[in-house]
Motif scaffolding. Structure first.
Motif, mmCIF file in Angstrom:
data_model
loop_
_atom_site.group_PDB
_atom_site.id
_atom_site.type_symbol
_atom_site.label_atom_id
_atom_site.label_comp_id
_atom_site.label_asym_id
_atom_site.label_seq_id
_atom_site.Cartn_x
_atom_site.Cartn_y
_atom_site.Cartn_z
ATOM 1 N N ARG A 11 16.196 78.332 94.347
ATOM 2 C CA ARG A 11 15.324 77.549 93.466
ATOM 3 C C ARG A 11 15.953 77.467 92.080
ATOM 4 N N PRO A 12 16.018 76.285 91.473
ATOM 5 C CA PRO A 12 16.661 76.152 90.145
ATOM 6 C C PRO A 12 16.006 77.061 89.108
ATOM 7 N N GLN A 13 16.846 77.721 88.322
ATOM 8 C CA GLN A 13 16.371 78.584 87.244
ATOM 9 C C GLN A 13 16.599 77.959 85.869
ATOM 10 N N LYS A 14 17.398 76.899 85.820
ATOM 11 C CA LYS A 14 17.635 76.157 84.596
ATOM 12 C C LYS A 14 17.560 74.657 84.904
ATOM 13 N N PHE A 15 17.393 73.874 83.849
ATOM 14 C CA PHE A 15 17.362 72.422 84.035
ATOM 15 C C PHE A 15 18.677 71.915 84.623
ATOM 16 N N SER A 16 19.789 72.566 84.256
ATOM 17 C CA SER A 16 21.083 72.123 84.759
ATOM 18 C C SER A 16 21.243 72.370 86.249
ATOM 19 N N ASP A 17 20.416 73.237 86.830
ATOM 20 C CA ASP A 17 20.489 73.504 88.272
ATOM 21 C C ASP A 17 19.758 72.451 89.094
ATOM 22 N N MET A 18 18.920 71.658 88.455
ATOM 23 C CA MET A 18 18.135 70.672 89.188
ATOM 24 C C MET A 18 19.010 69.507 89.634
ATOM 25 N N VAL A 19 18.674 68.941 90.781
ATOM 26 C CA VAL A 19 19.482 67.885 91.405
ATOM 27 C C VAL A 19 18.729 66.561 91.362
ATOM 28 N N GLY A 20 19.395 65.524 90.875
ATOM 29 C CA GLY A 20 18.865 64.171 90.992
ATOM 30 C C GLY A 20 17.788 63.773 90.007
ATOM 31 N N GLN A 21 17.471 64.620 89.007
ATOM 32 C CA GLN A 21 16.407 64.285 88.043
ATOM 33 C C GLN A 21 16.945 64.374 86.616
ATOM 34 N N GLU A 22 18.116 63.782 86.381
ATOM 35 C CA GLU A 22 18.802 63.939 85.101
ATOM 36 C C GLU A 22 17.994 63.393 83.920
ATOM 37 N N VAL A 23 17.324 62.253 84.125
ATOM 38 C CA VAL A 23 16.560 61.645 83.019
ATOM 39 C C VAL A 23 15.420 62.559 82.592
ATOM 40 N N ILE A 24 14.719 63.130 83.563
ATOM 41 C CA ILE A 24 13.577 63.994 83.250
ATOM 42 C C ILE A 24 14.036 65.269 82.576
ATOM 43 N N THR A 25 15.069 65.901 83.113
ATOM 44 C CA THR A 25 15.529 67.168 82.526
ATOM 45 C C THR A 25 16.061 66.972 81.108
ATOM 46 N N LYS A 26 16.752 65.863 80.872
ATOM 47 C CA LYS A 26 17.266 65.610 79.516
ATOM 48 C C LYS A 26 16.114 65.395 78.536
ATOM 49 N N THR A 27 15.075 64.669 78.970
ATOM 50 C CA THR A 27 13.924 64.422 78.095
ATOM 51 C C THR A 27 13.213 65.718 77.747
ATOM 52 N N LEU A 28 13.010 66.583 78.740
ATOM 53 C CA LEU A 28 12.310 67.852 78.496
ATOM 54 C C LEU A 28 13.140 68.770 77.605
ATOM 55 N N LYS A 29 14.442 68.822 77.814
ATOM 56 C CA LYS A 29 15.296 69.673 76.965
ATOM 57 C C LYS A 29 15.283 69.191 75.514
ATOM 58 N N ASN A 30 15.345 67.881 75.333
ATOM 59 C CA ASN A 30 15.319 67.355 73.954
ATOM 60 C C ASN A 30 13.982 67.646 73.275
ATOM 61 N N ALA A 31 12.891 67.571 74.045
ATOM 62 C CA ALA A 31 11.572 67.866 73.472
ATOM 63 C C ALA A 31 11.491 69.321 73.016
ATOM 64 N N ILE A 32 12.067 70.224 73.807
ATOM 65 C CA ILE A 32 12.050 71.643 73.431
ATOM 66 C C ILE A 32 12.954 71.892 72.220
ATOM 67 N N THR A 33 14.117 71.263 72.210
ATOM 68 C CA THR A 33 15.073 71.456 71.113
ATOM 69 C C THR A 33 14.504 70.979 69.780
ATOM 70 N N THR A 34 13.814 69.820 69.815
ATOM 71 C CA THR A 34 13.276 69.251 68.580
ATOM 72 C C THR A 34 11.868 69.733 68.256
#
Length: 585
Positions: A11-34
């Motif tokens: 089971r993915p433990q980081k966003f980078s481990d997730m497969v096929g959902q690049e747009v969603i993971t990038k959006t969530l990471k940017n929201a956390i960063t900002t």
């Protein structure tokens, strides 16, 4: 330690481990960063695409003591507690078994208390569409005015069941199906890390069988590993998934394209003898035909590795063949849902796919049967004008096509393709009555309800006011309650074709019945005319009476077809037939 399934272990433990959902993971990471996180999220998508995994990763990342570019570091006490499931500030709720108002009210009371360890309290509600109406209403107030340190993550596979008032208060993320190549790459990574031997073709079979779900792919892979003692071979993957080899699929498709029904049926027997699932076989055929269709236009979209047989099929047939094959396969796939004898449907499918008519492109002008007769009966100059005059509603382009078709040499197969499926002629009615049997009528009537249910809603509406009143082995007479609906049905060639095809399958007959559509009011008159016609050919009166009695055994009498519905009869028995006028004084 007890063995854990692959989809749990990996089971993915980081966003980078997730497969096929690049747009969603990038959006969530940017929201956390900002620091622009919302108070409520809605994760929607098919099963096994990473909704719950993304929710857990987000809960860790938003509370991580040392996040790195929006990712949890995995080493701080918050991340470690979340991985072990001991972080009390991250709560998971399965709405399928916790859907009452009381349980949502408990959450409303709990959100008022500050987090114990983490920065935010995160509530992950899985399968949120299972909540009751009262539970949704109880949750709505909290979503409207949530405390500053609370985040809700709602996950669902059916967002249409969630009230719009809930959806409008969340940020919605639509998870997409994971394509076969991404699933393949992930399985290769996992097997290489484990040190297991595998066949690349086997992994592609598993990726296709998973149908867009990464969890399903890993579950099938886990089963294949168990079956093969740690080795992933093509044979084991085919046995576990119930799929058919590419070679056998190619041989089957090649046989039907060549019109070789006996060879195609022999290949089908091989598939059924091997115990392959009928639905899986049809799905594999659809994927194979889809790949053949795309090979000449966009080879990069093809999910299998093309062999020589595949290339020969793709280059030797027109795209129209694959269009029609996919349509026919899709119809059969729907029919398989309602039968306990799938082998019969597959045999009928094989014969149908082998018919030469399927390999001919359908003409754009389909109402030419009368024009063809005119071409044969008149000179070479007159048909073009007569055809153009008989088609005043055609566009200019269609008119040109009609004239050129009429002036060319008429081929027999062209006549068959342009012949209307239904008729309203008296001669057609008499032709059916002449060969009608009560058994044929009973078979058609038994399957009539299933036939209507398998059509689209507009087509169902047309046929709900029609009923079979006579049938032979080669024809069916349908009586419509309203003439305007009968006229519309006569124009709907697509519906007529579907009726004939589905009638073949449901009555288990290889003969295409001719449809005859009449108005219900015309039936008594037509029936009487037919009886009189047969009596005129009888040598004496007793024989004529026998003809009349025989017809009563073959088709319905007017009294039977026009009898009052039982509910009307019951109402007349209770209240009587007198009309009562009620006036207000």
């Amino acid at each position: 330690m007890a063995y854990q399934a692959l989809y749990r272990t990996w089971r993915p433990q980081k966003f980078s481990d997730m497969v096929g959902q690049e747009v969603i993971t990038k959006t969530l990471k940017n929201a956390i960063t900002t620091g622009q996180t919302s108070h409520a999220y809605l994760f929607n998508g098919p099963r096994g695409t990473g909704k719950t995994s993304a929710a857990k990763i987000f809960a860790k990342a938003v509370n991580c003591l040392h996040p790195v570019d929006g990712e949890p570091d995995g080493t701080c006490e918050i991340c470690l507690a979340a991985d072990k499931g001991t972080l009390g500030d991250v709560m998971e709720l399965d709405a399928a078994s916790n859907n009452s108002v009381e349980q949502i009210r408990d959450i409303r009371e709990d959100v008022n208390y500050a987090p114990t360890m983490a920065k935010y309290k995160v509530y992950i509600i899985d399968e949120v569409h299972m909540l009751s109406t009262g539970a949704f209403n109880a949750l709505l107030k909290t979503l409207e005015e949530p405390p500053a340190n609370v985040i809700f993550i709602l996950a669902t596979t059916e967002p249409q069941k969630i009230p719009a008032t809930i959806i409008s208060r969340t940020q919605r993320f639509d998870f997409k199906r994971i394509n076969a190549q991404a699933a393949y790459d992930r399985m290769v990574y996992i097997l290489n890390d484990r040190g297991d031997a595998f066949d690349e073709t086997a992994l592609r079979v598993i990726a296709n069988a998973a149908d867009g779900g990464m969890r399903d792919a890993l579950s099938i892979l886990d089963q294949t590993l168990s079956f093969g003692d740690g080795n992933v071979t093509l044979e084991n993957a085919l046995l576990v998934t119930g799929s058919v080899t590419q070679t056998l699929l190619g041989e089957y498709v090649q046989a039907v394209v060549a019109g070789d029904s006996p060879h195609a049926l022999a290949k089908l027997t091989e598939v059924l003898t091997a115990g392959k699932d009928a639905n899986r076989f049809v799905e594999d055929l659809i994927s194979y035909a889809r790949d053949l269709l795309l090979y000449t236009e966009a080879p990069e979209l093809v999910t299998l590795v093309p062999d020589e047989q595949f290339k020969e099929l793709a280059q030797g047939s027109s795209p129209t063949v694959w269009y029609q094959m996919i349509d026919t396969l899709n119809d059969t796939q729907q029919q398989l849902r309602y039968t306990n004898r799938p082998s019969i449907y597959l045999e009928v499918l094989t014969v149908k796919l082998s018919q030469p008519m399927l390999k001919q492109p359908q003409p754009q002008v389909t109402n030419l049967v009368g024009n063809v007769d005119k071409v044969n009966a008149t000179s070479n100059v007159e048909p073009a004008a007569s055809v153009a005059a008989s088609q005043p509603v055609l566009s200019e382009k269609q008119a040109d096509m009609t004239i050129s078709t009429a002036t060319d040499e008429v081929r027999p197969e062209a006549v068959r393709r342009t012949t209307p499926k239904a008729s309203a002629d008296v001669a057609a009615v008499f032709a059916v009555l002449d060969q009608a049997t009560k058994g044929d009528l009973q078979r058609v009537r038994t399957s009539w309800g299933d036939l209507i249910a398998s059509l689209d809603v507009p087509q169902q509406a047309m046929l709900n006011v029609a009923q079979p009143i006579a049938a032979s082995s080669t024809g069916v007479v349908l009586a419509f309650d309203f003439d305007v609906i009968r006229a519309n049905a006569m124009k709907n060639i697509e519906m007529q074709t579907l009726i004939i095809q589905k009638m073949q399958v449901l009555t288990q007959s290889n003969v295409e019945r001719q449809l005859v559509m009449i108005n219900q009011e015309e039936w008594p008159k037509l029936r009487s005319e037919f009886i009189d016609q047969r009596k005129q050919g009888a040598p004496d009166q007793p024989a004529a009476q026998m003809v009349d009695r025989d017809l009563d055994q073959l088709v319905d009498s007017p009294e039977e077809t026009t009898a009052e519905p039982s509910i009307v009869t019951t109402a007349l028995d209770i209240f009587g037939s007198d009309l009562v006028e009620v006036s207000e004084k």
